[in-house]
Write a protein that holds these residues in place. Structure first.
Motif, PDB file in Angstrom:
ATOM      1  N   ASP A  12       0.882  -1.154   0.000  1.00  0.00           N
ATOM      2  CA  ASP A  12       0.000   0.000   0.000  1.00  0.00           C
ATOM      3  C   ASP A  12       0.933   1.221   0.000  1.00  0.00           C
ATOM      4  N   ARG A 116      -8.877   9.640  -9.625  1.00  0.00           N
ATOM      5  CA  ARG A 116      -7.744   9.724  -8.691  1.00  0.00           C
ATOM      6  C   ARG A 116      -6.818  10.919  -8.995  1.00  0.00           C
ATOM      7  N   CYS A 120      -6.116  12.521  -4.717  1.00  0.00           N
ATOM      8  CA  CYS A 120      -5.436  11.418  -4.019  1.00  0.00           C
ATOM      9  C   CYS A 120      -4.068  11.889  -3.530  1.00  0.00           C
ATOM     10  N   THR A 124      -2.611  12.309   0.351  1.00  0.00           N
ATOM     11  CA  THR A 124      -1.352  11.631   0.653  1.00  0.00           C
ATOM     12  C   THR A 124      -0.338  12.615   1.243  1.00  0.00           C
ATOM     13  N   HIS A 127      -1.399  13.524   4.879  1.00  0.00           N
ATOM     14  CA  HIS A 127      -1.116  12.412   5.812  1.00  0.00           C
ATOM     15  C   HIS A 127       0.388  12.358   6.094  1.00  0.00           C
ATOM     16  N   HIS A 172     -17.578  20.817   2.170  1.00  0.00           N
ATOM     17  CA  HIS A 172     -17.770  19.614   3.004  1.00  0.00           C
ATOM     18  C   HIS A 172     -16.651  19.482   4.030  1.00  0.00           C
ATOM     19  N   PHE A 173     -15.419  19.668   3.548  1.00  0.00           N
ATOM     20  CA  PHE A 173     -14.269  19.453   4.425  1.00  0.00           C
ATOM     21  C   PHE A 173     -14.232  20.485   5.549  1.00  0.00           C
ATOM     22  N   VAL A 202     -14.943  10.755   4.762  1.00  0.00           N
ATOM     23  CA  VAL A 202     -15.125  11.122   3.343  1.00  0.00           C
ATOM     24  C   VAL A 202     -15.238   9.846   2.498  1.00  0.00           C
ATOM     25  N   ARG A 205     -18.714   8.503   2.742  1.00  0.00           N
ATOM     26  CA  ARG A 205     -19.695   9.301   1.991  1.00  0.00           C
ATOM     27  C   ARG A 205     -19.575   9.049   0.493  1.00  0.00           C
ATOM     28  N   ASP A 209     -20.084   6.283  -5.078  1.00  0.00           N
ATOM     29  CA  ASP A 209     -20.358   7.522  -5.804  1.00  0.00           C
ATOM     30  C   ASP A 209     -19.845   7.366  -7.249  1.00  0.00           C
ATOM     31  N   THR A 211     -17.891   9.171  -8.750  1.00  0.00           N
ATOM     32  CA  THR A 211     -16.479   9.571  -8.842  1.00  0.00           C
ATOM     33  C   THR A 211     -15.522   8.450  -8.436  1.00  0.00           C
ATOM     34  N   LYS A 218     -13.680   2.814  -2.588  1.00  0.00           N
ATOM     35  CA  LYS A 218     -13.473   3.520  -1.315  1.00  0.00           C
ATOM     36  C   LYS A 218     -13.719   2.539  -0.167  1.00  0.00           C
ATOM     37  N   LEU A 246      -0.105   3.665  10.101  1.00  0.00           N
ATOM     38  CA  LEU A 246      -0.029   4.962   9.411  1.00  0.00           C
ATOM     39  C   LEU A 246       1.384   5.534   9.487  1.00  0.00           C
ATOM     40  N   LYS A 249       3.440   3.554   6.955  1.00  0.00           N
ATOM     41  CA  LYS A 249       3.092   3.831   5.559  1.00  0.00           C
ATOM     42  C   LYS A 249       3.540   5.228   5.151  1.00  0.00           C
ATOM     43  N   TYR A 250       3.265   6.221   6.000  1.00  0.00           N
ATOM     44  CA  TYR A 250       3.512   7.601   5.584  1.00  0.00           C
ATOM     45  C   TYR A 250       4.919   8.106   5.907  1.00  0.00           C
TER      46      TYR A 250
END
Ligand code: FAD
Length: 261
Positions: A12, A116, A120, A124, A127, A172-173, A202, A205, A209, A211, A218, A246, A249-250
């Motif tokens: 990932d 994407r 995306c 990224t 994060h 929204h955010f 998110v 939601r 969708d 998108t 998702k 996390l 990964k990040y």
């Protein structure tokens, strides 16, 4: 157990190519489209650049690009998108090469061009900044000598509110970030988890969708396949394990521009 989770977090993957593309796109394609910077926009830009200068992992040994960009903008009292773009271009030429050469999205590549890509990459990037900040300051609440963890979330809030091209997404955010009280986050690890949880809201939601890229549905992240210790059965998250995942990964950035399969 942990070396297994490191291996999985590579599948990932986090790619330098995506981080740099997102950064470049945000500077040239989003911020530079601003006609005139109001005080609010100028402040949001300054904070965004400060956070990037301190915590963005720019390779090529060229952290100077972001440091200088921040210094220049912090001294401006008025600015237009056009002038900002010229500043970026000039600095990039002066300090060349600033970025790695990548023409395509890697981890953020969609199954078709409309999927994407930049959104995306932007998730990224933020994060990565929350993790980079936490690694830098350790576990202290209100670490002395540096800004509080909410500076990263605040930088994201300001960026999305003022510059993100998708205005529905932005409103929204902004609503969600206020509801979730982003500015009260005082512990570096909590900022990582705050953004993870917000992103999952998110994802929820937008699941199914139009998108959504059918090849990259998702999910409530991370998937069981990538982190089978992150959940207590099917019901709740194991936050310690999620945090551990996390942070792996990040912070483990893949320099190759070929996806790891
Ligand atoms: P993304 O959701 O973009 O995620 C990127 C990568 O982050 C994933 O591939 C995965 O590796 C990782 N990831 C996924 N979830 C998490 C998590 N919880 N924690 C940590 N890492 C994770 N689109 C809309 O249509 N409507 C909106 O209202 C909307 N709001 C948005 C708000 C913001 C702030 C941003 C940045 C984007 C928004 N988008 C919105 C775009 C949308 O969220 C996705 O970015 C886009 O659909 C591309 O999805 P993706 O499959 O590439 O994964």
């Amino acid at each position: 157990k942990h070396s297994e989770s490191i291996k999985k977090s590579f599948q990932d993957g986090l790619y330098q190519a995506d981080l740099e593309r997102a950064l470049k796109y945000s500077l040239i394609q989003e911020i530079s489209l601003t006609d005139e910077f109001t005080n609010d926009k100028l402040q949001a830009l300054t904070i965004y650049l400060e956070v990037l200068a301190n915590y963005f992992p720019l390779r090529k040994g060229n952290s100077e690009f972001l440091i200088r960009l921040h210094e220049i903008v912090a001294n401006e009292t008025s600015l237009t998108g056009e002038i900002f773009k010229n500043i970026v271009t000039k600095l990039q030429q002066e300090l060349s090469p600033v970025f790695m050469e990548h023409r395509e999205w890697t981890g953020c590549k969609g199954s078709a061009p409309r999927f994407r890509g930049f959104p995306c990459g932007l998730w990224t990037l933020f994060h990565t900044l929350t993790v980079s900040y936490a690694k830098d300051v350790g576990d202290e609440a209100n670490p002395s000598g540096v800004e509080s963890p909410s500076i990263i979330l605040g930088a994201m809030y300001g960026y999305i509110k003022n510059f993100f091209g998708c205005s529905d997404c932005a409103s929204h955010f902004v609503d969600m970030a206020n509801r979730r009280n982003y500015s009260a986050v005082m512990i570096p690890d909590d900022a990582i988890l705050w953004l993870w949880e917000a992103h999952n809201e998110v994802n929820q939601r937008l699941s199914s969708d139009y998108t959504e890229d059918p090849v990259y549905p998702k999910i409530q992240y991370p998937s069981w396949k990538h982190c089978n210790t992150c959940r207590h059965g099917n019901t709740s998250w194991n936050l310690q394990e999620v945090l551990h995942y996390l942070k792996n990964k990040y912070s483990r950035i893949i320099l190759s521009n070929q996806p790891v399969l």
